[in-house]
Write a protein that holds these residues in place. Sequence first.
Motif, short mmCIF file in Angstrom:
data_model
loop_
_atom_site.label_atom_id
_atom_site.label_comp_id
_atom_site.label_asym_id
_atom_site.label_seq_id
_atom_site.Cartn_x
_atom_site.Cartn_y
_atom_site.Cartn_z
N VAL A 15 37.47 -64.58 -8.78
CA VAL A 15 36.58 -63.59 -8.09
C VAL A 15 37.43 -62.58 -8.47
O VAL A 15 36.75 -61.04 -8.71
CB VAL A 15 36.62 -63.84 -6.67
N LEU A 16 38.80 -62.27 -8.20
CA LEU A 16 39.53 -61.21 -8.47
C LEU A 16 39.47 -60.59 -9.83
O LEU A 16 39.33 -59.47 -10.15
CB LEU A 16 41.10 -61.44 -8.00
N TYR A 17 39.40 -61.49 -10.78
CA TYR A 17 39.39 -61.31 -12.26
C TYR A 17 38.12 -60.68 -12.64
O TYR A 17 38.02 -59.59 -13.30
CB TYR A 17 39.69 -62.53 -13.00
N GLN A 18 36.95 -61.06 -12.23
CA GLN A 18 35.80 -60.84 -12.43
C GLN A 18 35.62 -59.07 -11.90
O GLN A 18 34.80 -58.39 -12.47
CB GLN A 18 34.64 -61.75 -11.72
N GLN A 19 36.08 -59.14 -10.55
CA GLN A 19 36.16 -57.71 -10.10
C GLN A 19 36.88 -56.66 -10.95
O GLN A 19 36.44 -55.60 -11.02
CB GLN A 19 36.73 -57.51 -8.83
N VAL A 20 38.17 -56.96 -11.51
CA VAL A 20 38.79 -56.36 -12.42
C VAL A 20 37.84 -55.68 -13.58
O VAL A 20 37.92 -54.53 -13.92
CB VAL A 20 40.10 -57.00 -12.70
N LEU A 21 37.32 -56.85 -14.15
CA LEU A 21 36.64 -56.54 -15.33
C LEU A 21 35.31 -55.80 -14.88
O LEU A 21 34.98 -54.83 -15.79
CB LEU A 21 36.15 -57.84 -15.89
N LYS A 22 34.83 -55.82 -13.79
CA LYS A 22 33.49 -55.20 -13.37
C LYS A 22 34.14 -53.70 -13.26
O LYS A 22 33.37 -52.82 -13.70
CB LYS A 22 32.92 -55.66 -12.10
N ASN A 23 35.08 -53.34 -12.60
CA ASN A 23 35.43 -52.09 -12.37
C ASN A 23 35.85 -51.41 -13.81
O ASN A 23 35.51 -50.01 -14.05
CB ASN A 23 36.72 -52.08 -11.43
N ILE A 24 36.42 -52.15 -14.77
CA ILE A 24 36.71 -51.46 -16.03
C ILE A 24 35.41 -51.06 -16.89
O ILE A 24 35.27 -49.88 -17.33
CB ILE A 24 37.34 -52.47 -16.92
N LEU A 25 34.49 -52.06 -16.78
CA LEU A 25 33.24 -51.87 -17.50
C LEU A 25 32.43 -50.73 -16.67
O LEU A 25 31.83 -49.76 -17.51
CB LEU A 25 32.53 -53.08 -17.40
N ASP A 26 32.37 -50.83 -15.52
CA ASP A 26 31.62 -49.71 -14.86
C ASP A 26 32.31 -48.24 -15.14
O ASP A 26 31.31 -47.38 -15.37
CB ASP A 26 31.73 -49.82 -13.40
N MET A 27 33.56 -48.11 -15.17
CA MET A 27 34.08 -46.99 -15.65
C MET A 27 34.01 -46.44 -16.88
O MET A 27 33.41 -45.23 -17.20
CB MET A 27 35.67 -47.04 -15.34
N TRP A 28 33.76 -47.46 -18.14
CA TRP A 28 33.58 -47.09 -19.44
C TRP A 28 32.04 -46.63 -19.24
O TRP A 28 31.65 -45.46 -20.15
CB TRP A 28 33.57 -48.31 -20.20
N VAL A 29 31.10 -47.47 -18.93
CA VAL A 29 29.67 -47.07 -18.89
C VAL A 29 29.43 -45.98 -18.29
O VAL A 29 28.46 -44.82 -18.62
CB VAL A 29 29.03 -48.12 -18.36
N GLU A 30 30.11 -45.26 -17.15
CA GLU A 30 29.72 -44.31 -16.38
C GLU A 30 30.41 -43.01 -17.05
O GLU A 30 29.75 -42.01 -16.93
CB GLU A 30 30.37 -44.28 -14.80
N LYS A 31 31.36 -43.16 -17.75
CA LYS A 31 32.22 -42.06 -18.12
C LYS A 31 32.09 -41.84 -19.67
O LYS A 31 32.06 -40.63 -20.22
CB LYS A 31 33.65 -42.01 -17.99
#
Length: 217
Positions: free
Chosen positions: A68-84
């Motif tokens: 669960v923690l790993y998936q959240q880390v990955l989600k945050n990374i991808l969200d940051m890249w897609v957003e910016k």
Amino acid sequence: MPNSSEEVVINKPRRRSRIREGHENTILRAAEHLFSLNGYNGTALETIAEKAGMSKQNLIYYFSSKEVLYQQVLKNILDMWVEKMALLDQLGENPKEMLRNYIRGKVELSRSNPDASKVFAIEIINGAPYLKEYLKSHLTPALDADVKLVRKWIAEGVMDDVDPYHLFFMIWSSTQTYADFSSQISISLGKEKLQNQDFDNATEFLTHLVIKGLGMK
């Protein structure tokens, strides 16, 4: 007007929410760093908890498992890249300026978030087992929108007729190498670590290479 006891009841959940958010951010930062060094399989919850300055049981209160923690880390990374990093959202009076800002932003992410880039790279190298569906639902639509924009520029004669997908693949790989392979680059340059000027030089070189290669005036 509420009395003092009512105010306390209202404020307490907000205070707890800020505390929880702070603890979660601390855990996520610690996990991102350790996952970037050791990957998912090589990182234990106990190690993450120690890095975050808390017990394993306390960590599990916020994230029920390593997955669960790993998936959240990955989600945050991808969200940051897609957003910016959507080309469509880049500022600029013309396509060349937009593309220049896109490349600059990608290099800046490698400079400021090297751990995030390395975690993402390790996940992709292993076949994206935890990220595949999220890539399909979030990254692919953003990429398709950017590809559509590049095809519009090609149709307008702004740039040479190239495969837009491979243009983005090339930009991604060349900019992320300054995070994923920073040790190799710094050793080659005879430095302990890359400096801001090195990232600036990379931005200028890559921008020149792409703009020139696309025949943009």
